[in-house]
Design a protein around this motif. Structure first.
Motif, PDB file in Angstrom:
ATOM      1  N   LYS A 196       1.264  -1.202   0.253  1.00 24.86           N
ATOM      2  CA  LYS A 196       0.234   0.074   0.369  1.00 24.86           C
ATOM      3  C   LYS A 196       0.899   1.146   0.263  1.00 24.86           C
ATOM      4  O   LYS A 196       2.066   0.858   0.478  1.00 24.86           O
ATOM      5  N   THR A 197       0.434   1.815  -0.781  1.00 26.72           N
ATOM      6  CA  THR A 197       1.408   3.436  -0.703  1.00 26.72           C
ATOM      7  C   THR A 197       2.073   4.396   0.695  1.00 26.72           C
ATOM      8  O   THR A 197       1.332   3.263   1.699  1.00 26.72           O
ATOM      9  N   VAL A 198       2.752   5.113   1.006  1.00 26.89           N
ATOM     10  CA  VAL A 198       2.274   6.146   2.771  1.00 26.89           C
ATOM     11  C   VAL A 198       0.734   6.656   2.745  1.00 26.89           C
ATOM     12  O   VAL A 198       0.747   6.347   3.526  1.00 26.89           O
ATOM     13  N   ALA A 199       0.087   6.932   1.813  1.00 22.49           N
ATOM     14  CA  ALA A 199      -0.876   7.479   2.055  1.00 22.49           C
ATOM     15  C   ALA A 199      -1.496   6.695   2.358  1.00 22.49           C
ATOM     16  O   ALA A 199      -2.684   6.303   3.300  1.00 22.49           O
ATOM     17  N   GLU A 200      -1.964   5.450   1.819  1.00 19.98           N
ATOM     18  CA  GLU A 200      -3.339   4.159   2.135  1.00 19.98           C
ATOM     19  C   GLU A 200      -3.172   3.587   3.230  1.00 19.98           C
ATOM     20  O   GLU A 200      -3.443   3.079   3.802  1.00 19.98           O
ATOM     21  N   ASN A 201      -1.555   3.894   3.480  1.00 15.89           N
ATOM     22  CA  ASN A 201      -1.002   3.198   5.211  1.00 15.89           C
ATOM     23  C   ASN A 201      -1.552   4.155   5.722  1.00 15.89           C
ATOM     24  O   ASN A 201      -2.800   3.471   7.181  1.00 15.89           O
ATOM     25  N   ILE A 202      -2.160   5.062   6.227  1.00 16.15           N
ATOM     26  CA  ILE A 202      -2.423   6.238   6.982  1.00 16.15           C
ATOM     27  C   ILE A 202      -3.537   6.311   7.203  1.00 16.15           C
ATOM     28  O   ILE A 202      -4.386   6.498   8.077  1.00 16.15           O
ATOM     29  N   LEU A 227       6.432  15.223   4.517  1.00 15.37           N
ATOM     30  CA  LEU A 227       6.371  14.318   3.843  1.00 15.37           C
ATOM     31  C   LEU A 227       5.222  13.917   2.345  1.00 15.37           C
ATOM     32  O   LEU A 227       5.444  12.749   2.427  1.00 15.37           O
ATOM     33  N   GLU A 228       4.892  14.834   2.740  1.00 14.48           N
ATOM     34  CA  GLU A 228       3.398  15.231   1.220  1.00 14.48           C
ATOM     35  C   GLU A 228       3.682  14.415  -0.474  1.00 14.48           C
ATOM     36  O   GLU A 228       2.766  13.990  -0.519  1.00 14.48           O
ATOM     37  N   ASP A 229       4.740  14.552  -0.691  1.00 10.73           N
ATOM     38  CA  ASP A 229       5.186  14.297  -1.680  1.00 10.73           C
ATOM     39  C   ASP A 229       5.739  12.647  -1.985  1.00 10.73           C
ATOM     40  O   ASP A 229       5.770  12.330  -2.423  1.00 10.73           O
ATOM     41  N   LYS A 230       5.797  12.106  -0.668  1.00 12.90           N
ATOM     42  CA  LYS A 230       5.897  11.220  -0.372  1.00 12.90           C
ATOM     43  C   LYS A 230       4.433  10.409  -0.649  1.00 12.90           C
ATOM     44  O   LYS A 230       4.700   9.078   0.075  1.00 12.90           O
ATOM     45  N   ALA A 231       3.270  10.736  -0.406  1.00 16.22           N
ATOM     46  CA  ALA A 231       2.352  10.099  -0.417  1.00 16.22           C
ATOM     47  C   ALA A 231       1.664   8.630  -1.538  1.00 16.22           C
ATOM     48  O   ALA A 231       0.795   8.122  -0.971  1.00 16.22           O
ATOM     49  N   ASP A 232       1.923   8.849  -2.312  1.00 16.80           N
ATOM     50  CA  ASP A 232       1.656   8.156  -3.222  1.00 16.80           C
ATOM     51  C   ASP A 232       2.850   7.287  -3.615  1.00 16.80           C
ATOM     52  O   ASP A 232       2.922   6.488  -4.827  1.00 16.80           O
ATOM     53  N   VAL A 233       3.544   6.909  -2.788  1.00 19.04           N
ATOM     54  CA  VAL A 233       5.258   5.652  -3.147  1.00 19.04           C
ATOM     55  C   VAL A 233       4.328   5.361  -1.918  1.00 19.04           C
ATOM     56  O   VAL A 233       4.128   5.246  -1.156  1.00 19.04           O
TER      57      VAL A 233
END
Length: 258
Positions: A92-98, A144-150
């Motif tokens: 899951k992406t970083v945002a999906e984890n959160i 880290l907002e630029d890492k949301a979809d990695v």
């Protein structure tokens, strides 16, 4: 907030916790230190019943969560957990984890209230959109907002642990438990994680932290617990604990780590 009474935990014939008594009040920063194998991580994992206690009580917000008849999942929503090895979902992406826990809990609550019915798809989309917005705000907070979809595999260890911390924050917990949050990190990444934890402490977040970072304990904790052989041997404010330890075993331990 948490009242631990005569907490015991055995694995087969091995008695790991031998009767722990401690109170954790709202706003406390309790740091738990001690040698490897002293029961620190087991104590932490018992606090949110990731390990079922063998005996004793854990009164959390007025409910004994060690009672097997209690629905522990309801109470875990209010108790965040940050692990030594991050435990992010790599698929899951970083945002999906959160977003994962808030989306799941809100969807389940709507199902129980039977309000999801005819508009299920629309409601779920709204829940996800709200969770995404909250996740982005948390990522912005840690830069880290630029890492949301990695995916987590592309992050450094320090970035992963900061994401793991804001994932715990996403549920607005009453308390966060940290199990050696910096011990898997390269030394140069430790500071960025400790800085975030200091911010949380300054904001009044209640925290219980198992760590080997003595400097952090001195600077941030309002109480230090020293565990050895399954019991708490000493408990004191950090200034007193480090300057004037009472127990011989505490003195011996500190002489080796300071």
């Amino acid at each position: 907030m948490i009242d631990v009474i005569n907490l015991k935990k055995s694995f087969g014939d091995a008695e790991v916790l031998k009767g722990i008594d401690v109170k954790i009040n709202k706003g406390d920063i309790v740091v738990v230190i001690g040698p490897s194998g002293s029961g620190k991580s087991t104590f932490l994992r018992c606090l949110n019943c990731m390990e079922d206690p063998t005996g004793g009580s854990i009164i959390f917000n007025g409910v004994d969560i060690a009672d097997m008849s209690v629905d522990i999942n309801i109470h875990r929503r209010h108790m965040g957990m940050v692990f030594q090895h991050f435990n992010l979902f790599n698929n899951k992406t970083v945002a999906e984890n959160i977003m994962l826990a808030p989306v799941h809990v809100r969807t389940e609550e709507l199902k129980k209230s039977k309000k999801i019915g005819l508009f299920a798809g629309k409601v779920k989309d709204e829940i996800k959109a709200q969770a995404r917005e909250e996740a982005m705000a948390l990522l912005k907070r840690i830069g880290l907002e630029d890492k949301a979809d990695v995916y987590p595999s592309t992050l450094s260890g320090g970035q992963k642990q900061r994401v793991a911390i804001v994932r715990a924050l996403a549920m607005n917990p009453d308390v966060i438990l940290f199990d050696e949050p910096t011990s898997a990190l390269d030394p140069e990444m430790v500071g960025e994680v400790l800085d975030l934890m200091k911010q949380l402490a300054a904001e009044g977040m209640t925290m219980v932290i198992v760590t080997h970072e003595m400097g952090f304990a001195k600077e941030v904790a309002n109480r230090v617990l020293f565990m050895d052989n399954g019991v708490i041997l000493e408990e004191a404010p950090p200034a007193e604990f480090f300057a004037n330890p009472k127990h011989d075993r505490t003195k011996e331990f500190l002489s080796k780590v300071l």
